[in-house]
Structure formats: C-alpha cells, structure tokens
Design a protein around this motif. Structure first.
Motif, mmCIF file in Angstrom:
data_model
loop_
_atom_site.group_PDB
_atom_site.id
_atom_site.type_symbol
_atom_site.label_atom_id
_atom_site.label_comp_id
_atom_site.label_asym_id
_atom_site.label_seq_id
_atom_site.Cartn_x
_atom_site.Cartn_y
_atom_site.Cartn_z
ATOM 1 N N ALA A 7 0.844 -1.202 0.000
ATOM 2 C CA ALA A 7 0.000 0.000 0.000
ATOM 3 C C ALA A 7 0.879 1.252 0.000
ATOM 4 O O ALA A 7 0.592 2.219 -0.721
ATOM 5 C CB ALA A 7 -0.940 -0.001 1.206
ATOM 6 N N ASP A 8 1.952 1.233 0.775
ATOM 7 C CA ASP A 8 2.895 2.362 0.773
ATOM 8 C C ASP A 8 3.533 2.527 -0.611
ATOM 9 O O ASP A 8 3.717 3.654 -1.082
ATOM 10 C CB ASP A 8 3.988 2.169 1.826
ATOM 11 N N LEU A 9 3.864 1.412 -1.249
ATOM 12 C CA LEU A 9 4.417 1.479 -2.609
ATOM 13 C C LEU A 9 3.407 2.082 -3.575
ATOM 14 O O LEU A 9 3.761 2.928 -4.407
ATOM 15 C CB LEU A 9 4.802 0.083 -3.105
ATOM 16 N N ASP A 10 2.157 1.630 -3.488
ATOM 17 C CA ASP A 10 1.113 2.189 -4.349
ATOM 18 C C ASP A 10 1.012 3.700 -4.148
ATOM 19 O O ASP A 10 0.914 4.457 -5.121
ATOM 20 C CB ASP A 10 -0.246 1.537 -4.053
ATOM 21 N N PHE A 11 1.067 4.145 -2.916
ATOM 22 C CA PHE A 11 1.005 5.572 -2.625
ATOM 23 C C PHE A 11 2.190 6.297 -3.267
ATOM 24 O O PHE A 11 2.031 7.350 -3.882
ATOM 25 C CB PHE A 11 0.984 5.807 -1.107
ATOM 26 N N GLN A 12 3.377 5.746 -3.132
ATOM 27 C CA GLN A 12 4.578 6.367 -3.712
ATOM 28 C C GLN A 12 4.487 6.466 -5.229
ATOM 29 O O GLN A 12 5.023 7.400 -5.828
ATOM 30 C CB GLN A 12 5.828 5.576 -3.325
ATOM 31 N N HIS A 13 3.801 5.508 -5.844
ATOM 32 C CA HIS A 13 3.651 5.508 -7.299
ATOM 33 C C HIS A 13 2.439 6.307 -7.769
ATOM 34 O O HIS A 13 2.144 6.347 -8.966
ATOM 35 C CB HIS A 13 3.556 4.073 -7.827
ATOM 36 N N GLY A 14 1.739 6.943 -6.831
ATOM 37 C CA GLY A 14 0.591 7.766 -7.195
ATOM 38 C C GLY A 14 -0.690 6.990 -7.401
ATOM 39 O O GLY A 14 -1.672 7.539 -7.897
ATOM 40 N N HIS A 15 -0.723 5.736 -7.002
ATOM 41 C CA HIS A 15 -1.928 4.913 -7.122
ATOM 42 C C HIS A 15 -2.683 4.992 -5.788
ATOM 43 O O HIS A 15 -2.691 4.054 -5.000
ATOM 44 C CB HIS A 15 -1.566 3.461 -7.451
ATOM 45 N N TYR A 16 -3.315 6.135 -5.573
ATOM 46 C CA TYR A 16 -3.885 6.441 -4.277
ATOM 47 C C TYR A 16 -5.063 5.547 -3.895
ATOM 48 O O TYR A 16 -5.187 5.146 -2.739
ATOM 49 C CB TYR A 16 -4.281 7.921 -4.193
ATOM 50 N N GLN A 17 -5.925 5.197 -4.853
ATOM 51 C CA GLN A 17 -7.045 4.321 -4.530
ATOM 52 C C GLN A 17 -6.563 2.930 -4.176
ATOM 53 O O GLN A 17 -7.054 2.316 -3.236
ATOM 54 C CB GLN A 17 -8.044 4.277 -5.694
ATOM 55 N N ALA A 18 -5.583 2.437 -4.911
ATOM 56 C CA ALA A 18 -5.017 1.116 -4.589
ATOM 57 C C ALA A 18 -4.343 1.145 -3.218
ATOM 58 O O ALA A 18 -4.452 0.185 -2.450
ATOM 59 C CB ALA A 18 -4.026 0.686 -5.664
ATOM 60 N N ALA A 19 -3.682 2.238 -2.914
ATOM 61 C CA ALA A 19 -3.037 2.380 -1.604
ATOM 62 C C ALA A 19 -4.076 2.364 -0.494
ATOM 63 O O ALA A 19 -3.896 1.679 0.522
ATOM 64 C CB ALA A 19 -2.222 3.663 -1.555
ATOM 65 N N GLU A 20 -5.160 3.078 -0.701
ATOM 66 C CA GLU A 20 -6.204 3.148 0.319
ATOM 67 C C GLU A 20 -6.864 1.775 0.514
ATOM 68 O O GLU A 20 -7.063 1.335 1.634
ATOM 69 C CB GLU A 20 -7.258 4.184 -0.047
ATOM 70 N N SER A 21 -7.166 1.097 -0.570
ATOM 71 C CA SER A 21 -7.816 -0.214 -0.426
ATOM 72 C C SER A 21 -6.836 -1.270 0.061
ATOM 73 O O SER A 21 -7.216 -2.179 0.791
ATOM 74 C CB SER A 21 -8.449 -0.653 -1.753
ATOM 75 N N GLY A 22 -5.551 -1.133 -0.267
ATOM 76 C CA GLY A 22 -4.542 -2.091 0.190
ATOM 77 C C GLY A 22 -4.249 -1.970 1.658
ATOM 78 O O GLY A 22 -3.886 -2.929 2.309
ATOM 79 N N ALA A 23 -4.391 -0.782 2.203
ATOM 80 C CA ALA A 23 -4.092 -0.560 3.612
ATOM 81 C C ALA A 23 -5.291 -0.874 4.499
ATOM 82 O O ALA A 23 -5.162 -0.916 5.710
ATOM 83 C CB ALA A 23 -3.646 0.884 3.840
ATOM 84 N N ALA A 24 -6.429 -1.080 3.893
ATOM 85 C CA ALA A 24 -7.649 -1.323 4.689
ATOM 86 C C ALA A 24 -7.683 -2.712 5.252
ATOM 87 O O ALA A 24 -7.072 -3.615 4.828
ATOM 88 C CB ALA A 24 -8.875 -1.102 3.826
#
Length: 124
Positions: free
Chosen positions: A107-124
């Motif tokens: 999820a942190d990686l997704d956030f770093q790559h600008g994939h904010y929705q994936a980051a949010e759903s991955g961290a849930a």
C-alpha cells in the motif's frame, strides 16, 4: 523521544547487537539484523540501512525460512527509496507478499507511485 530516552534506546539496541553478535541460530541472526535495522533507522543512518540490505542478502541463503528477512529488506529498501528493490523483496516469498506486513508495504508502494485508490484499499 527525549535525548535521554534516545540515548537509552540506542544503548539497549547496541547491547542487544553485541549479545547476538556470535549467535548463529536463525532466530538470533534475524533478531540481530532487525536490531541493526532499528539502530540505523532511528539514527537516520542511510549507509547503515544499505549495509543492512547487504547483510540480509548474505543471511537469506543460510536460513530455511527467510521470510522475516525479506520483510526487513523491503523496509530498509523503502527507507532508502529503492522502490523496485522493495517490490522484489516482497515478491521473493509468496507468504511475505501476502502477509499483513507485506500488504501494508505494498500500500505504501502504491502511494509512492501515485496509485492512491489502490493504496487506500490495500491498507484497509
């Protein structure tokens, strides 16, 4: 953390590292590397973090179940912003990739790559 608290924590970490230096059982090796990671991370020691990655690489082949070391490697690589290395460490062992810790790092990686929705759903 106060200056005294910081000094006490660094002393505890140094004591643990010294006590584990001669140990060769897998749990002690993993614990020593984790404490080295903590020391470098708390101190903001980028060279120390790079050394952790190299030490993890050296130790992985000696352990039958190196999953925790791959997580440690992923965390150290993330602090160094070596995002491709983070992903590769997570993918090295499927159980690491699918673990709760692995999911949070992804999820942190997704956030770093600008994939904010994936980051949010991955961290849930």
């Amino acid at each position: 953390m106060s200056a005294a608290g910081y000094a006490d924590e660094m002393r505890r970490i140094a004591d643990d590292i010294a006590a584990l230096a001669a140990a060769s059982d897998p749990e002690a090796v993993t614990r020593r590397l984790y404490r080295l990671y903590q020391k470098a991370s708390i101190a903001g020691d980028l060279a120390g973090l790079a050394e952790i990655i190299a030490a993890v690489d050296d130790s992985i082949t000696a352990l039958a179940n190196p999953g925790d070391l791959y997580l440690l490697k992923a965390n150290a690589a993330f602090k160094l912003h070596k995002l491709a290395d983070v992903d590769s460490a997570l993918r090295a062992v499927p159980s690491v990739y699918d673990s709760d810790e692995g999911r949070l790092i992804r999820a942190d990686l997704d956030f770093q790559h600008g994939h904010y929705q994936a980051a949010e759903s991955g961290a849930a």
